[in-house]
Design a protein around this motif. Structure first.
Motif, PDB file in Angstrom:
ATOM      1  N   VAL B 140       0.844  -1.628  -0.396  1.00 54.95           N
ATOM      2  CA  VAL B 140       0.575   0.088   0.269  1.00 54.95           C
ATOM      3  C   VAL B 140       0.437   1.490  -0.239  1.00 54.95           C
ATOM      4  O   VAL B 140       0.460   2.140  -0.851  1.00 54.95           O
ATOM      5  N   ALA B 144       0.875   4.246  -2.921  1.00 58.13           N
ATOM      6  CA  ALA B 144       0.710   5.784  -2.670  1.00 58.13           C
ATOM      7  C   ALA B 144       2.607   6.482  -2.439  1.00 58.13           C
ATOM      8  O   ALA B 144       2.340   7.532  -2.703  1.00 58.13           O
ATOM      9  N   PRO B 146       4.984   8.252  -4.981  1.00 60.10           N
ATOM     10  CA  PRO B 146       5.498   8.727  -5.932  1.00 60.10           C
ATOM     11  C   PRO B 146       6.020   8.468  -6.785  1.00 60.10           C
ATOM     12  O   PRO B 146       7.062   8.413  -6.236  1.00 60.10           O
ATOM     13  N   PHE B 148       8.666   9.283  -8.923  1.00 57.15           N
ATOM     14  CA  PHE B 148       9.692  10.060  -8.700  1.00 57.15           C
ATOM     15  C   PHE B 148      10.350  10.387  -7.995  1.00 57.15           C
ATOM     16  O   PHE B 148      11.447  10.674  -7.539  1.00 57.15           O
ATOM     17  N   LEU B 149       9.030  10.595  -6.585  1.00 51.63           N
ATOM     18  CA  LEU B 149      10.398  10.135  -4.850  1.00 51.63           C
ATOM     19  C   LEU B 149      10.873   9.200  -4.935  1.00 51.63           C
ATOM     20  O   LEU B 149      12.062   9.242  -4.243  1.00 51.63           O
TER      21      LEU B 149
ATOM     22  N   ALA C 216       0.964  16.540  -8.184  1.00 56.52           N
ATOM     23  CA  ALA C 216       2.748  16.080  -7.430  1.00 56.52           C
ATOM     24  C   ALA C 216       3.455  16.166  -8.224  1.00 56.52           C
ATOM     25  O   ALA C 216       4.663  16.707  -9.046  1.00 56.52           O
ATOM     26  N   GLY C 255       8.991  15.592  -0.207  1.00 62.02           N
ATOM     27  CA  GLY C 255       8.173  13.998  -0.915  1.00 62.02           C
ATOM     28  C   GLY C 255       8.167  13.015   0.461  1.00 62.02           C
ATOM     29  O   GLY C 255       6.777  12.469   0.779  1.00 62.02           O
ATOM     30  N   LEU C 256       8.765  13.424   1.298  1.00 63.20           N
ATOM     31  CA  LEU C 256       8.247  12.495   2.788  1.00 63.20           C
ATOM     32  C   LEU C 256       6.637  12.834   3.147  1.00 63.20           C
ATOM     33  O   LEU C 256       6.252  11.893   2.928  1.00 63.20           O
ATOM     34  N   LEU C 258       4.550  14.074   1.400  1.00 59.76           N
ATOM     35  CA  LEU C 258       3.478  13.503  -0.215  1.00 59.76           C
ATOM     36  C   LEU C 258       3.286  12.271   0.022  1.00 59.76           C
ATOM     37  O   LEU C 258       2.287  11.768  -0.138  1.00 59.76           O
ATOM     38  N   LEU C 259       4.125  11.388   0.222  1.00 63.09           N
ATOM     39  CA  LEU C 259       4.157   9.971   0.572  1.00 63.09           C
ATOM     40  C   LEU C 259       3.443   9.785   1.687  1.00 63.09           C
ATOM     41  O   LEU C 259       2.140   8.941   1.577  1.00 63.09           O
ATOM     42  N   GLY C 262      -0.068  10.978   1.047  1.00 63.58           N
ATOM     43  CA  GLY C 262      -0.831   9.950   0.090  1.00 63.58           C
ATOM     44  C   GLY C 262      -1.481   9.145   0.342  1.00 63.58           C
ATOM     45  O   GLY C 262      -2.395   7.957   0.099  1.00 63.58           O
ATOM     46  N   GLY C 263      -0.472   8.118   1.507  1.00 67.09           N
ATOM     47  CA  GLY C 263      -0.296   6.145   2.360  1.00 67.09           C
ATOM     48  C   GLY C 263      -0.858   6.698   2.607  1.00 67.09           C
ATOM     49  O   GLY C 263      -2.458   5.599   2.746  1.00 67.09           O
ATOM     50  N   ARG C 266      -4.469   6.537   1.210  1.00 66.42           N
ATOM     51  CA  ARG C 266      -4.490   4.787  -0.008  1.00 66.42           C
ATOM     52  C   ARG C 266      -4.979   3.604   1.460  1.00 66.42           C
ATOM     53  O   ARG C 266      -5.871   2.737   1.717  1.00 66.42           O
ATOM     54  N   GLU C 270      -8.032   1.466   0.971  1.00 68.35           N
ATOM     55  CA  GLU C 270      -7.458  -0.206   1.325  1.00 68.35           C
ATOM     56  C   GLU C 270      -8.731  -0.800   1.990  1.00 68.35           C
ATOM     57  O   GLU C 270      -9.420  -1.687   2.131  1.00 68.35           O
TER      58      GLU C 270
END
Lengths: 320, 338, 303
Positions: B140, B144, B146, B148-149, C216, C255-256, C258-259, C262-263, C266, C270
């Motif tokens: 999962v 999630a 990206p 590019f990351l 993004a 980036g983190l 974003l993760l 987004g996580g 997600r 789920e």
């Protein structure tokens, strides 16, 4: 003594209205025995726990059920405490299993003959040609016409009757000591049912092994079994030799079932009475029992002597 | 005899309609812009005669419907116009970049499948245990992530910190010249040319982008494999296989075989849309493939190139779906014939 | 309706620790956005010439970027985009997609086939690429990003709605409602919408997560916005060159964020897949059969 099941207890996970998880008893101390050369009929209504007992013995409980206690001594070893690896050596090799709904039980992506060959290879090294020959032999002794041709067929190409014969062949090909048949004739037409049961009966007798037939049909038990164990709500409520139990049924449920099936007419799937919520304690059957009294608020003991016994306060069992 | 022909015609009709929708989508992209003619007409300052020619070719002075018909005819002829950045035909520029992208995708799908199938199978057998939960959590998270990351994180660790991966500078070290094109894959071509230095460099350049994409593919595929396996493991024939005393390996084969159509379909769907993720990864690694070309065209509003890129990506997806349909058909015939 | 949604969420939280954690994470981001102006001394735009590309420290816990701006402040500020853009796109997508799916589901026949095939054709282009191409065509602006994502997600909702309505139709639900004398508006408002709401709502976290990823990606490639913003993808793009030089924080921290954001979406998606309203079932008898809390009456495979 081939198989001695003692006080088998299984729980089933349930999800409550609020989403909380819990367990409720599904088998509340089941005991029965199978002797070499005899067939035990495990009979009861839908949901009584017959199939669950068989799955528990073979270590095939689904993820939502869990074993709580008891013993299942097979040739002196407790199956319930065996490692998965040891159990794998018992399943299919020393205990053959015939499941309900034949069509769905064969691997749809493998030819019938190849499945019979594979079944042999599970438990010992094989020579391909010899195994193929044995596969054909067992197919013909299961009464399958043109076994060489049928061995090349895919499961979906066969009639339900032939499929069930193949399943029995699969169960017997490694010459097990015990054969467990879970509703072996469910979904078959009457003529085929008789043929399949005749075949099962004959093979158990001929091989002098033990057998368990799980069914809802008392007629099947009367015709093909030597002993009977009647199950209700996760318990054995009456057991004994077929002759004694049928002539002098001691439990009200047995009496009701016999009354409902005077000859061999009871069709598979027919219920005795409607579904009733089982009382939390006391005799599980009391809500439906015509003879229930205040005594039934207390859980009844197993009454009886020797081979014939029933779980009822009012059981009168004459010595055989 | 009549029914197969009708079915074939029907399918052909649907195919044509889908193609028309794709072409229309690509056509509308340009119509969205306030001054479509400027966009199409080779950039801000086209020569006068060039402009007149383009107005004629595209029918820009005619109604939108006529423009669309002309555009469709041009697409059918394979004329995708010229990029105003380079002045070269878009089709040729895209074709030249396809091998780079295909190589990246192929290895990634292979590696991703190699990761996902054993992981998904193990998770299915360990249903609802800590192991299963870990696999699902990681998948999962991977979904999630990206792309590019992930690429940047891998570069940071393996290029910047550990210094064991090469710089993200394309398909081969910048001090080497690419091998003679045979297959279009620098790695394979270098081997054919027996140039071990170039082959090693091409391989080193492949590692991080392929790992990035493979992890992206693997995350989704693992969940798919797990689900498909569980569906098989709940089937009566699987329970019966256990009752026969089959070993874990035999059980795996039986369930995997039954799960194969589901896994194949999922893989096809994923591959068809993989160009999107690939484009971002190419962008990070300066891979010089179709995806990077498309993204750069978008960033610079090079519209003939964007349109060509969109058409090609749809064609790629269509091919993936066709291949999948073909494989399925062959598999089914094999079973029926027996 | 809102009470029903809340109850669904509460149920999810109780059954699934993951879903609860995801909600906490999202709430945390929202709280940080609100609290930042008063709770944090560095505004996201303030340049500190004395510390350019400074490593994480007590003063700047996530370091500073190439203009000497505090990355923590910028990351928190960027969460506004992570909330606003997917939400706006979702609103547009549902407003466009649901009526379309309703029409296709109720109308059936050629309208249904036409829409299905059209969506199938558009679906051949990888949605991420089509969304980016749309923004490139319309010109870089956040409004265009919302429109592009909304248009593509409208397809998802139209399909979901269509499937639900068809499933209800196949169960004889619609015929029964018409036979009972319901006029069309009443049929739609009173009978269809409440019965399809769970499915539409169940689709929201997954689509929000997709929208966030697309936003993004556009920021990272540089086609979403012209000016420099605190949108996370754009921040990463600006940080990339410094990452190769060793100053990783300018790219990695957005980036983190974003993760994690987004996580969380997600994980929520789920959880809904597992315990929430089931997707339109193939068996008409089971399709959309849910209890009052929106949970399926028929059990999905455990696990």
């Amino acid at each position: 003594m081939l198989l001695d099941v003692q006080d088998l207890r299984v729980e089933r996970s349930v999800t409550g209205a609020q989403g909380e998880r819990g367990f409720e008893p599904a088998l509340a101390g089941v005991s029965f025995r199978v002797v070499k050369g005899r067939i035990l009929g495990l009979v009861g209504e839908h949901g009584a726990g017959k199939s669950l007992a068989a799955s528990a013995i073979l270590g095939l409980l689904r993820p939502e059920a869990r074993l709580v206690g008891g013993r299942a001594l097979f040739e002196g070893q407790d199956l319930l405490r065996m490692s998965e690896a040891d159990l794998t050596r018992v399943r299919g090799a020393r205990i053959g299993f015939v499941v309900q709904s034949g069509h769905a039980t064969l691997d749809p992506n493998t030819r019938v003959g190849a499945q019979l060959v594979r079944a042999q290879s599970i438990h010992r090294p094989i020579v391909k040609a010899e195994a193929a020959w044995r596969a054909e032999t067992i197919m013909s002794s299961m009464g399958i016409p043109e076994p060489r041709l049928r061995a090349q067929a895919w499961p979906h190409e066969l009639t339900p009757g032939i499929v069930q014969r193949v399943v029995i062949g699969l169960a017997l090909i490694n010459e097990p000591q015990l054969l467990i048949a879970d509703e072996p004739t469910a979904g078959l037409d009457i003529t085929t049912q008789v043929q399949i049961l005749d075949l099962l009966h004959l093979e158990v007798r001929r091989r002098r092994i033990g057998g368990i037939i799980i069914t809802r049909d008392l007629g099947v038990v009367a015709q093909y079994c030597d002993d009977i164990a009647v199950m209700y709500a996760g318990q054995v409520v009456e057991q004994g030799p077929v002759g004694q139990v049928f002539t002098r049924p001691a439990h009200p449920l047995t009496r009701a079932m016999i009354a409902d099936a005077p000859e061999r007419l009871a069709l598979a799937g027919r219920r005795v009475g409607g579904p009733v919520a089982e009382p939390a304690d006391g005799c599980a059957y009391r809500a439906r029992c015509p003879d229930a009294t205040d005594r039934c608020l207390v859980a009844p003991p197993l009454v009886g002597a020797g081979v014939h016994a029933a779980r009822c306060h009012f059981a009168r069992i004459a010595a055989a | 005899m009549e029914r197969p022909v009708r079915a074939l015609l029907r399918r052909l009709g649907v195919g044509l309609f889908l193609a028309l929708v794709v072409v229309l989508t690509s056509f509308l992209l340009v119509k969205l812009d306030a001054a479509p003619s400027d966009v199409l007409l080779g950039g801000p300052t086209p020569a006068a005669e060039e402009r007149a020619q383009l107005v004629e070719d595209y029918g820009l002075d005619r109604p939108a419907f006529v423009q669309f018909v002309r555009y469709t005819i041009r697409v059918l002829r394979g004329e995708l116009g010229r990029s105003w950045l380079t002045g070269d035909p878009v089709l040729g520029e895209i074709m030249a970049r396809i091998p780079a992208t295909l190589e990246l995708m192929l290895y990634s799908i292979l590696l991703g499948t190699l990761i996902a199938v054993p992981t998904g199978v193990a998770a299915a057998f360990a249903r609802n245990t800590a192991e299963d939960r870990t696999v699902r959590g990681a998948s999962v998270l991977g979904e999630a992530m990206p792309p590019f990351l992930l690429a940047l994180l891998l570069l940071l660790v393996f290029f910047r910190w550990l210094d064991i991966a090469p710089a993200p500078s394309g398909r081969i070290s910048i001090v080497l010249s690419p091998p003679t094109a045979v297959t279009g894959s620098y790695f394979i071509d270098s081997i054919i040319m027996q140039d071990s230095i170039a082959a090693r460099s091409a391989l080193a350049q492949l590692v991080l982008p392929v790992v990035t994409l493979a992890l992206m593919v693997g995350a989704t595929l693992t969940l798919l494999v797990r689900g498909a396996m569980l569906a098989q493991m709940d089937a009566p024939h699987f329970v019966y296989a256990r009752a026969q005393g089959m070993s874990r390996e035999m059980l795996t084969m039986i369930a995997l075989r039954g799960a194969l159509p589901t896994i194949g379909a999922g893989l096809a769907t994923q591959s068809a849309a993989l160009l999107g993720v690939t484009a971002l990864v190419e962008h990070v690694f300066a891979w010089g493939g179709v995806g990077q070309y498309g993204l750069e065209a978008m960033a610079r509003a090079d519209f003939a190139a964007v349109q060509g890129f969109i058409l090609v990506s749809a064609a790629f997806a269509a091919i993936m779906h066709l291949v999948h349909a073909l494989v399925r058909r062959i598999a089914r015939i094999r079973i029926r014939r027996a | 309706m809102i009470g029903r949604l809340l109850r669904m969420l509460r149920l999810l939280a109780r059954r699934r620790a993951g879903a609860a954690l995801a909600l906490v994470v999202l709430a945390g981001f929202a709280a940080a956005v609100v609290a930042r102006p008063v709770a944090w001394p560095h505004p996201p735009g303030a340049q500190d010439a004395g510390s350019v590309l400074a490593a994480p420290s007590l003063r700047h816990p996530l370091g500073t970027d190439a203009n000497g701006r505090d990355i923590l402040a910028r990351v928190v500020d960027g969460a506004r985009y992570a909330f606003a853009v997917p939400l706006a796109a979702l609103a547009l997508a549902i407003l466009l997609g649901a009526p379309l799916g309703l029409a296709a589901g109720l109308g059936g026949g050629w309208l249904d086939s036409l829409l299905r095939r059209t969506f199938q054709g558009i679906g051949l282009v990888p949605p991420l690429l089509l969304a980016m191409a749309l923004v490139a065509a319309m010109g870089p602006s956040l409004r265009h990003v919302v429109v592009a994502i909304g248009l593509l997600e409208a397809i998802v909702f139209a399909r979901a709605m269509r499937d639900e309505v068809r499933a209800l139709h196949d169960r004889g639900f619609i015929e029964a409602a018409i036979a009972a004398g319901n006029p069309l508006p009443r049929l739609v408002l009173v009978h269809l919408l409440p019965n399809t709401l769970a499915r539409i709502a169940g689709e929201v976290p997954r689509q929000a997560s997709w929208a966030l990823g697309v936003l993004a990606a556009m920021g990272f490639v540089g086609i979403a916005t012209a000016a420099d913003t605190t949108e996370w993808g754009s921040m990463i793009r600006e940080g990339v060159e410094h990452l190769y030089a060793g100053q990783w924080w300018a790219a990695i921290f957005p980036g983190l964020a974003l993760l994690v954001f987004g996580g969380a979406l997600r994980v929520l998606a789920e959880s809904i897949d597992e315990h929430g309203p089931r997707r339109a079932a193939t068996s008409p008898a089971l399709a959309g059969a849910t209890d009052r809390a929106g949970r399926p009456l028929s059990p999905r495979g455990a696990g």
